[in-house]
Design a protein around this motif. Structure first.
Motif, PDB file in Angstrom:
ATOM      1  N   PHE A  32       0.705  -1.204   0.046  1.00 28.21           N
ATOM      2  CA  PHE A  32      -0.222  -0.069  -0.167  1.00 28.21           C
ATOM      3  C   PHE A  32       0.860   1.259  -0.067  1.00 28.21           C
ATOM      4  CE2 PHE A  32      -2.359   3.297   2.135  1.00 28.21           C
ATOM      5  CZ  PHE A  32      -3.450   3.276   1.241  1.00 28.21           C
ATOM      6  N   GLN A  33       1.938   1.228   0.676  1.00 27.85           N
ATOM      7  CA  GLN A  33       2.935   2.394   0.870  1.00 27.85           C
ATOM      8  C   GLN A  33       3.472   2.475  -0.813  1.00 27.85           C
ATOM      9  OE1 GLN A  33       6.249   1.795   3.389  1.00 27.85           O
ATOM     10  NE2 GLN A  33       7.048   3.828   2.922  1.00 27.85           N
ATOM     11  N   ILE A  34       3.864   1.479  -1.143  1.00 26.88           N
ATOM     12  CA  ILE A  34       4.619   1.698  -2.665  1.00 26.88           C
ATOM     13  C   ILE A  34       3.530   2.296  -3.586  1.00 26.88           C
ATOM     14  CG2 ILE A  34       5.721   0.120  -4.464  1.00 26.88           C
ATOM     15  CD1 ILE A  34       6.837  -1.377  -2.382  1.00 26.88           C
ATOM     16  N   SER A  35       2.250   1.915  -3.429  1.00 24.51           N
ATOM     17  CA  SER A  35       1.506   2.099  -4.331  1.00 24.51           C
ATOM     18  C   SER A  35       0.921   3.781  -4.305  1.00 24.51           C
ATOM     19  CB  SER A  35      -0.070   1.390  -4.146  1.00 24.51           C
ATOM     20  OG  SER A  35      -0.814   1.870  -2.800  1.00 24.51           O
ATOM     21  N   MET A  36       1.488   4.355  -3.181  1.00 23.43           N
ATOM     22  CA  MET A  36       1.302   5.935  -3.232  1.00 23.43           C
ATOM     23  C   MET A  36       2.526   6.574  -3.939  1.00 23.43           C
ATOM     24  SD  MET A  36      -1.601   5.872  -1.596  1.00 23.43           S
ATOM     25  CE  MET A  36      -2.014   7.425  -0.893  1.00 23.43           C
ATOM     26  N   THR A  37       3.551   5.966  -4.425  1.00 24.99           N
ATOM     27  CA  THR A  37       4.587   6.286  -5.026  1.00 24.99           C
ATOM     28  C   THR A  37       4.800   6.038  -6.569  1.00 24.99           C
ATOM     29  OG1 THR A  37       5.947   4.288  -4.675  1.00 24.99           O
ATOM     30  CG2 THR A  37       5.798   5.919  -2.689  1.00 24.99           C
ATOM     31  N   TRP A  39       7.715   4.665  -8.584  1.00 30.07           N
ATOM     32  CA  TRP A  39       8.646   4.160  -8.296  1.00 30.07           C
ATOM     33  C   TRP A  39       9.356   3.062  -9.370  1.00 30.07           C
ATOM     34  CZ3 TRP A  39      10.141  -0.662  -4.844  1.00 30.07           C
ATOM     35  CH2 TRP A  39      11.412  -0.738  -4.349  1.00 30.07           C
ATOM     36  N   ARG A  40      10.570   2.888  -9.914  1.00 29.32           N
ATOM     37  CA  ARG A  40      10.919   1.699 -11.129  1.00 29.32           C
ATOM     38  C   ARG A  40      11.649   1.008 -10.540  1.00 29.32           C
ATOM     39  NH1 ARG A  40       9.767   3.587 -16.024  1.00 29.32           N
ATOM     40  NH2 ARG A  40      11.342   2.374 -16.822  1.00 29.32           N
ATOM     41  N   GLY A  41      11.948   0.553  -9.153  1.00 35.97           N
ATOM     42  CA  GLY A  41      12.588  -0.503  -8.393  1.00 35.97           C
ATOM     43  C   GLY A  41      14.012  -0.125  -8.125  1.00 35.97           C
ATOM     44  N   ILE A  42      14.244   1.025  -8.640  1.00 35.21           N
ATOM     45  CA  ILE A  42      15.700   1.713  -8.237  1.00 35.21           C
ATOM     46  C   ILE A  42      15.736   2.936  -7.697  1.00 35.21           C
ATOM     47  CG2 ILE A  42      17.144   0.075  -9.504  1.00 35.21           C
ATOM     48  CD1 ILE A  42      17.496   2.292 -11.624  1.00 35.21           C
ATOM     49  N   TYR A 267       7.238  -3.235 -17.449  1.00 41.85           N
ATOM     50  CA  TYR A 267       7.293  -1.582 -17.650  1.00 41.85           C
ATOM     51  C   TYR A 267       8.024  -0.948 -16.406  1.00 41.85           C
ATOM     52  CZ  TYR A 267       3.494  -2.683 -20.863  1.00 41.85           C
ATOM     53  OH  TYR A 267       2.681  -3.409 -21.919  1.00 41.85           O
ATOM     54  N   GLN A 268       8.579  -1.962 -15.375  1.00 42.51           N
ATOM     55  CA  GLN A 268       9.038  -1.203 -14.053  1.00 42.51           C
ATOM     56  C   GLN A 268       8.162  -0.186 -13.540  1.00 42.51           C
ATOM     57  OE1 GLN A 268      11.234  -2.085 -17.149  1.00 42.51           O
ATOM     58  NE2 GLN A 268      11.440  -3.749 -16.097  1.00 42.51           N
ATOM     59  N   TYR A 270       6.596  -0.024 -10.650  1.00 44.96           N
ATOM     60  CA  TYR A 270       6.155  -0.743  -9.302  1.00 44.96           C
ATOM     61  C   TYR A 270       5.213  -0.219  -8.627  1.00 44.96           C
ATOM     62  CZ  TYR A 270      10.159  -3.839 -10.542  1.00 44.96           C
ATOM     63  OH  TYR A 270      11.010  -4.614 -11.040  1.00 44.96           O
ATOM     64  N   GLY A 271       4.961   1.355  -8.476  1.00 41.67           N
ATOM     65  CA  GLY A 271       4.226   1.781  -7.871  1.00 41.67           C
ATOM     66  C   GLY A 271       2.802   1.466  -8.469  1.00 41.67           C
ATOM     67  N   TYR A 272       2.545   1.676  -9.791  1.00 41.93           N
ATOM     68  CA  TYR A 272       1.186   1.348 -10.449  1.00 41.93           C
ATOM     69  C   TYR A 272       1.067  -0.226 -10.092  1.00 41.93           C
ATOM     70  CZ  TYR A 272      -2.580   1.245 -13.743  1.00 41.93           C
ATOM     71  OH  TYR A 272      -3.656   1.209 -14.308  1.00 41.93           O
ATOM     72  N   ALA A 273       1.921  -1.102 -10.092  1.00 41.12           N
ATOM     73  CA  ALA A 273       1.574  -2.378 -10.269  1.00 41.12           C
ATOM     74  C   ALA A 273       1.137  -2.756  -8.596  1.00 41.12           C
ATOM     75  CB  ALA A 273       2.968  -3.402 -10.375  1.00 41.12           C
ATOM     76  N   SER A 274       1.973  -2.050  -7.534  1.00 39.71           N
ATOM     77  CA  SER A 274       1.471  -2.118  -6.380  1.00 39.71           C
ATOM     78  C   SER A 274      -0.042  -1.919  -6.148  1.00 39.71           C
ATOM     79  CB  SER A 274       2.130  -1.304  -5.318  1.00 39.71           C
ATOM     80  OG  SER A 274       3.469  -1.752  -5.324  1.00 39.71           O
ATOM     81  N   ALA A 275      -0.462  -0.479  -6.484  1.00 36.09           N
ATOM     82  CA  ALA A 275      -1.857  -0.054  -6.675  1.00 36.09           C
ATOM     83  C   ALA A 275      -2.795  -1.201  -7.234  1.00 36.09           C
ATOM     84  CB  ALA A 275      -2.153   1.320  -7.525  1.00 36.09           C
ATOM     85  N   LEU A 276      -2.576  -1.620  -8.327  1.00 37.19           N
ATOM     86  CA  LEU A 276      -3.147  -2.921  -8.989  1.00 37.19           C
ATOM     87  C   LEU A 276      -3.319  -4.089  -7.799  1.00 37.19           C
ATOM     88  CD1 LEU A 276      -1.797  -2.944 -12.698  1.00 37.19           C
ATOM     89  CD2 LEU A 276      -4.210  -2.670 -11.852  1.00 37.19           C
ATOM     90  N   GLY A 277      -2.458  -4.393  -7.290  1.00 38.92           N
ATOM     91  CA  GLY A 277      -2.381  -5.337  -6.177  1.00 38.92           C
ATOM     92  C   GLY A 277      -3.142  -4.965  -5.083  1.00 38.92           C
ATOM     93  N   VAL A 278      -3.038  -4.047  -4.673  1.00 41.08           N
ATOM     94  CA  VAL A 278      -4.062  -3.359  -3.401  1.00 41.08           C
ATOM     95  C   VAL A 278      -5.558  -3.479  -3.793  1.00 41.08           C
ATOM     96  CG1 VAL A 278      -4.786  -1.304  -2.082  1.00 41.08           C
ATOM     97  CG2 VAL A 278      -2.348  -1.735  -2.568  1.00 41.08           C
ATOM     98  N   ALA A 279      -5.816  -2.902  -5.171  1.00 44.52           N
ATOM     99  CA  ALA A 279      -7.056  -3.322  -5.613  1.00 44.52           C
ATOM    100  C   ALA A 279      -7.658  -4.794  -5.839  1.00 44.52           C
ATOM    101  CB  ALA A 279      -7.406  -2.710  -7.229  1.00 44.52           C
TER     102      ALA A 279
END
Length: 302
Positions: A32-37, A39-42, A267-268, A270-279
């Motif tokens: 959830f924290q990463i979904s608010m950012t 971030w490309r993993g680095i 696509y790296q 990670y923030g958007y992927a985390s948002a999908l995971g939270v959903a």
């Protein structure tokens, strides 16, 4: 004395609860924290608030994946549980009565092993196996037979309108054996005297199933429906291996887990992927809660 009891319980629970918090709860919070950012993993993540969630609501791929989950939520449990109940009934009480006890069809013990066999195979192996079954040429198990009969091959995984249903067929094939065994265990606990009394009153096998077996298996059926619903929100491995271009053709088989994987590792994002995971997390929890609520009914004692 009461203090000792509490200390004893806490002592046993401390390690497993700690492990659960560290390896289950903490990753959810971090996602959830990463979904608010952004971030490309680095490097350091850039805080963007709810921007990923606003983007998610305008993403056609997200809504297409949700639509496919809706199809899976209806089709997978209905087909799987229908087939599993039918075969479990045959294997347990579908045969002739012997000594006043109704038994399953002949060879029921062997059939239980056969039905359970797909559960022994890894998901990736099942997907690779059905790649051979669904091949669109003469090397495919189904199309090879069709072409020898002079018929046109069926494009199971290439035709958009058929691809998702072909994958649902694989999911049903893989899951049905487990639920046959699960329902068989439930039916074994139903007293034979109930069936015997109903048969004396002239009940047919159809009546036995709908008036006795199904009501007395309702709790087991409820749990099975929730399990299959959760499986419908996953289906990543089967879809990723079987589908054309991971969720194709043209997004016809995509699911949220595939979209998460694509956004994170292709696509790296990670923030958007985390948002999908939270959903996906909230959709799964919401379904489980609603399913348990809607299917709740009083237990039947016997």
């Amino acid at each position: 004395m009461r203090l000792r009891k509490y200390l004893f319980v806490i002592g046993f629970l401390f390690v497993p609860v700690t492990l659960y918090v560290v390896f289950v709860i903490a990753p959810y919070v971090q996602a959830f924290q990463i979904s608010m950012t952004s971030w490309r993993g680095i490097g350091a993540p850039k805080w963007i608030g709810f921007e990923n969630y606003r983007k998610l609501l305008d993403d056609g791929s997200f809504w297409k994946a949700v639509e496919h989950h809706g199809v899976l939520l209806v089709a997978l449990p209905l087909i799987t549980l229908g087939i599993a109940l039918f075969f479990a009934f045959l294997l347990n009480v579908g045969g002739r009565a012997s000594g006043g006890v109704r038994r399953g069809v002949w060879g029921s013990k062997f059939y239980r092993v056969v039905f359970f066999f797909p559960q022994v195979l890894a998901v990736a192996i099942v997907a690779v196996l059905f790649q051979t079954v669904y091949r669109p040429n003469e090397s495919g198990l189904i199309n090879g037979v069709l072409m020898k009969l002079g018929l046109d091959p069926v494009l199971f995984l290439i035709k958009p309108g058929l691809a998702l249903w072909s994958i649902i067929g694989v999911l049903v094939w893989q899951a049905v054996g487990f639920y046959v065994v699960l329902f068989s265990a439930g039916m074994a606990n139903i007293p034979g005297e109930i069936y015997e009394a109903a048969e004396v009153d002239g009940a047919s096998r159809v009546v036995l199933f709908f008036r006795i077996t199904l009501p007395l298996l309702w709790d087991t059926l409820q749990v099975a429906w929730v399990y299959l619903g959760i499986a419908a929100f996953d289906a990543f491995a089967i879809v990723n291996v079987l589908s054309v271009d991971s969720g194709g053709p043209d997004g016809a088989t995509t699911v949220l887990a595939v979209e998460i994987y694509r956004n994170a590792f292709t696509y790296q994002k990670y923030g958007y992927a985390s948002a999908l995971g939270v959903a996906l997390f909230f959709l799964t929890i919401t379904f489980a809660a609603l399913a348990l609520r809607v299917t709740k009914r009083e237990s039947i004692e016997y």
